[in-house]
Motif scaffolding. Structure first.
Motif, mmCIF file in Angstrom:
data_model
loop_
_atom_site.group_PDB
_atom_site.id
_atom_site.type_symbol
_atom_site.label_atom_id
_atom_site.label_comp_id
_atom_site.label_asym_id
_atom_site.label_seq_id
_atom_site.Cartn_x
_atom_site.Cartn_y
_atom_site.Cartn_z
ATOM 1 N N GLY A 74 0.838 -1.188 0.000
ATOM 2 C CA GLY A 74 0.000 0.000 0.000
ATOM 3 C C GLY A 74 0.868 1.231 0.000
ATOM 4 N N ALA A 75 0.353 2.293 -0.623
ATOM 5 C CA ALA A 75 1.130 3.516 -0.750
ATOM 6 C C ALA A 75 1.513 4.088 0.604
ATOM 7 C CB ALA A 75 0.330 4.538 -1.556
ATOM 8 N N SER A 76 0.709 3.822 1.636
ATOM 9 C CA SER A 76 0.986 4.386 2.949
ATOM 10 C C SER A 76 2.263 3.822 3.563
ATOM 11 C CB SER A 76 -0.198 4.125 3.889
ATOM 12 O OG SER A 76 -0.402 2.733 4.046
ATOM 13 N N ARG A 77 2.782 2.751 3.001
ATOM 14 C CA ARG A 77 4.013 2.157 3.519
ATOM 15 C C ARG A 77 5.248 2.942 3.103
ATOM 16 N NH1 ARG A 77 4.532 -4.162 2.658
ATOM 17 N NH2 ARG A 77 6.468 -3.559 3.692
ATOM 18 N N TYR A 78 5.091 3.869 2.162
ATOM 19 C CA TYR A 78 6.239 4.556 1.596
ATOM 20 C C TYR A 78 6.140 6.057 1.855
ATOM 21 C CZ TYR A 78 6.149 0.056 -0.679
ATOM 22 O OH TYR A 78 6.094 -1.290 -0.897
ATOM 23 N N LEU A 79 7.259 6.732 1.697
ATOM 24 C CA LEU A 79 7.236 8.181 1.781
ATOM 25 C C LEU A 79 6.391 8.735 0.636
ATOM 26 C CD1 LEU A 79 10.973 8.861 2.721
ATOM 27 C CD2 LEU A 79 8.974 8.850 4.228
ATOM 28 N N PRO A 80 5.802 9.916 0.803
ATOM 29 C CA PRO A 80 4.875 10.440 -0.219
ATOM 30 C C PRO A 80 5.589 10.743 -1.525
ATOM 31 C CG PRO A 80 5.361 12.110 1.431
ATOM 32 C CD PRO A 80 5.940 10.836 1.951
ATOM 33 N N PRO A 81 4.846 10.832 -2.620
ATOM 34 C CA PRO A 81 5.463 11.052 -3.943
ATOM 35 C C PRO A 81 5.878 12.501 -4.159
ATOM 36 C CG PRO A 81 3.088 10.850 -4.173
ATOM 37 C CD PRO A 81 3.396 10.563 -2.729
ATOM 38 N N LEU A 82 6.775 12.988 -3.302
ATOM 39 C CA LEU A 82 7.330 14.327 -3.511
ATOM 40 C C LEU A 82 8.102 14.384 -4.822
ATOM 41 C CD1 LEU A 82 8.688 15.134 0.075
ATOM 42 C CD2 LEU A 82 6.504 15.839 -0.941
ATOM 43 N N PHE A 83 8.695 13.255 -5.203
ATOM 44 C CA PHE A 83 9.466 13.173 -6.443
ATOM 45 C C PHE A 83 9.113 11.865 -7.133
ATOM 46 C CE2 PHE A 83 12.882 12.186 -9.271
ATOM 47 C CZ PHE A 83 13.440 13.387 -9.663
ATOM 48 N N SER A 84 8.716 11.945 -8.382
ATOM 49 C CA SER A 84 8.430 10.729 -9.145
ATOM 50 C C SER A 84 9.059 10.828 -10.525
ATOM 51 C CB SER A 84 6.914 10.494 -9.251
ATOM 52 O OG SER A 84 6.258 11.631 -9.761
ATOM 53 N N VAL A 85 9.310 9.661 -11.105
ATOM 54 C CA VAL A 85 9.891 9.574 -12.445
ATOM 55 C C VAL A 85 8.756 9.296 -13.420
ATOM 56 C CG1 VAL A 85 11.506 8.377 -13.946
ATOM 57 C CG2 VAL A 85 12.090 8.757 -11.542
ATOM 58 N N ALA A 86 8.634 10.124 -14.432
ATOM 59 C CA ALA A 86 7.501 10.073 -15.345
ATOM 60 C C ALA A 86 7.465 8.766 -16.132
ATOM 61 C CB ALA A 86 7.567 11.249 -16.311
ATOM 62 N N PRO A 87 6.263 8.332 -16.499
ATOM 63 C CA PRO A 87 6.146 7.200 -17.431
ATOM 64 C C PRO A 87 6.607 7.638 -18.814
ATOM 65 C CG PRO A 87 3.980 8.174 -17.018
ATOM 66 C CD PRO A 87 4.946 8.869 -16.104
ATOM 67 N N MET A 88 7.541 6.890 -19.404
ATOM 68 C CA MET A 88 8.079 7.246 -20.715
ATOM 69 C C MET A 88 8.137 6.002 -21.586
ATOM 70 S SD MET A 88 11.108 9.941 -19.610
ATOM 71 C CE MET A 88 11.640 9.000 -18.146
ATOM 72 N N MET A 89 7.419 6.047 -22.698
ATOM 73 C CA MET A 89 7.338 4.891 -23.590
ATOM 74 C C MET A 89 8.729 4.478 -24.073
ATOM 75 S SD MET A 89 4.161 3.979 -23.857
ATOM 76 C CE MET A 89 4.066 3.018 -25.359
ATOM 77 N N GLU A 90 8.998 3.174 -23.969
ATOM 78 C CA GLU A 90 10.245 2.551 -24.396
ATOM 79 C C GLU A 90 11.447 2.949 -23.547
ATOM 80 O OE1 GLU A 90 10.777 3.180 -28.571
ATOM 81 O OE2 GLU A 90 8.922 2.146 -29.110
ATOM 82 N N TRP A 91 11.206 3.664 -22.455
ATOM 83 C CA TRP A 91 12.303 4.074 -21.583
ATOM 84 C C TRP A 91 12.138 3.559 -20.161
ATOM 85 C CZ3 TRP A 91 14.040 9.823 -22.742
ATOM 86 C CH2 TRP A 91 14.497 9.886 -24.056
ATOM 87 N N THR A 92 10.996 3.787 -19.541
ATOM 88 C CA THR A 92 10.847 3.400 -18.129
ATOM 89 C C THR A 92 10.385 1.942 -18.025
ATOM 90 O OG1 THR A 92 8.658 4.461 -18.096
ATOM 91 C CG2 THR A 92 10.505 5.720 -17.227
ATOM 92 N N ASP A 93 11.160 1.076 -18.655
ATOM 93 C CA ASP A 93 10.867 -0.354 -18.604
ATOM 94 C C ASP A 93 11.492 -0.960 -17.339
ATOM 95 O OD1 ASP A 93 13.587 -0.423 -19.154
ATOM 96 O OD2 ASP A 93 13.343 -1.156 -21.204
#
Length: 376
Positions: A2-21
């Motif tokens: 569950g998301a509550s187990r982690y620190l909040p999404p202050l920083f996230s890496v964007a979904p990028m086709m053919e890159w964020t595999d």
């Protein structure tokens, strides 16, 4: 999970086709323990029609948490089924793509950013997705499409989707999309950034959560956005092209965690174990050395030996059969002083003033005309 187990999404890496595999996300997690990672966009139809091969599309190692699955689609039945099938993989959030301007997505598939023109459908889609999962759901969108680019039209979209569904988190790419005549790359460059639209959403929808995306290229700039009140920041290509310089500072500069002190040599030792475990796993020599090593090619950006390392890598792709042999052949190009330097060394670069005076530029406050907004 569950998301509550982690620190909040202050920083996230964007979904990028053919890159964020899977390969890139494995490297990203070795560098940063706290950044939120997104999958590439997966079409709901792909998930539904590949039920016998879901591990290839949805599988990932547990170390990648917190991780968000991004799906796209325009058929409610497939969105429902895809979400249900994804439950077994324990993603921490399901994100719906309403921002991709690619002709393959927005044109033939009639989803992606085109869906911003049909917020009633997006509300229905988000309700269907939420009904088939126990994790939070979110929408990634632009600030407008073609001539539908006023702040009020953006607010109408946010108001309708959040009123018609349980969606409480929106990732806002602060450019509009132009659907005719320009490429996806130009759509990331030509339409002007309007960060004032993002910050006005924070003002006008205080019960919702918004992540800012677009034109942010370092942790310095991410922190500048957070200081001005952003709930979270999403970074795309900078996190891919400069992983050590960008992700290497996230845990300390964004989350205030102590430095892990990990070195690139240690990261590559761990990545070697991962790489050798997945080579050829899908049959027909896929994934191959080139595919598995692709995210590593930016790891030594601007460092001594980087050019020679890439040339050696190009040669090694032709004959190496294991990651171990690939590293033995290529890493001789990189000085020990680079391989053994601890993470987050030096001061990150970036524009401290990227959001200066943004609050002076805010458009007039949005006032929803409820019945008209919801049912128009």
């Amino acid at each position: 999970m569950g998301a509550s187990r982690y620190l909040p999404p202050l920083f996230s890496v964007a979904p990028m086709m053919e890159w964020t595999d899977n390969h890139y996300r494995t490297l990203a997690r070795l560098i940063s323990k706290h950044a939120w990672l997104y999958t590439e966009m997966l079409a709901a139809e792909t998930i539904v029609y590949q039920q016998g091969n879901l591990d290839k599309f949805l599988g990932y190692s547990p170390e990648q948490h917190p991780i968000v699955l991004q799906i796209g689609g325009s058929k409610l039945e497939n969105l429902a089924k895809a979400t249900e099938l994804a439950n077994a993989y324990n993603y921490d959030e399901i994100n719906f793509n309403c921002g991709c301007p690619s002709p393959k997505v927005a044109g033939h598939g009639c989803f992606g950013v085109r869906l911003m023109l049909d917020p009633k459908f997006v509300g229905e889609a988000m309700s269907v997705i939420a009904a088939n999962t126990n994790v939070p759901v979110s929408v990634k969108c632009r600030i407008g499409v073609d001539d539908h680019d006023s702040f009020n039209e953006l607010c109408d979209f946010i108001y309708k989707v959040s009123s018609l569904s349980p969606t409480r988190h929106f990732i806002i790419h602060s450019r509009k999309a132009l659907l005719n005549g320009i490429s996806p790359a130009d759509n990331r460059r030509i339409p002007p950034l309007k960060y004032e639209f993002y910050y006005a959403l924070l003002r006008d929808f205080p019960d919702l959560t918004f992540t800012i995306n677009g034109g942010i290229n370092s942790v310095v700039e991410a922190n500048a956005a957070l200081r001005e009140g952003a709930h979270g920041v999403m970074v795309g290509r900078a996190a891919y092209h400069y992983p050590w310089q960008t992700l290497g500072h996230v845990d300390t500069a964004i989350y205030g965690a102590p430095s892990s002190g990990i070195t690139r040599r240690e990261i590559l030792q761990r990545y070697q174990e991962y790489g050798d475990s997945v080579l050829g796993k899908d049959g027909n020599n896929r994934p191959n050395i080139r595919e598995v090593a692709k995210p590593l090619l930016n790891l030594f950006y601007s460092e001594p030996g980087n050019g020679l390392w890439k040339r050696k890598a190009d040669s090694a792709f032709m004959h190496c059969k294991t990651m171990k042999s690939f590293f033995e052949e290529t890493l001789v190009a990189i000085p020990d002083s680079v391989l053994d330097a601890p993470i987050a060394g030096g001061v990150p670069s970036g524009r401290e003033d990227l959001f200066a005076n943004v609050h002076d530029l805010l458009p007039p406050q949005y006032h929803a005309r409820e019945e008209e907004a919801l049912y128009a």
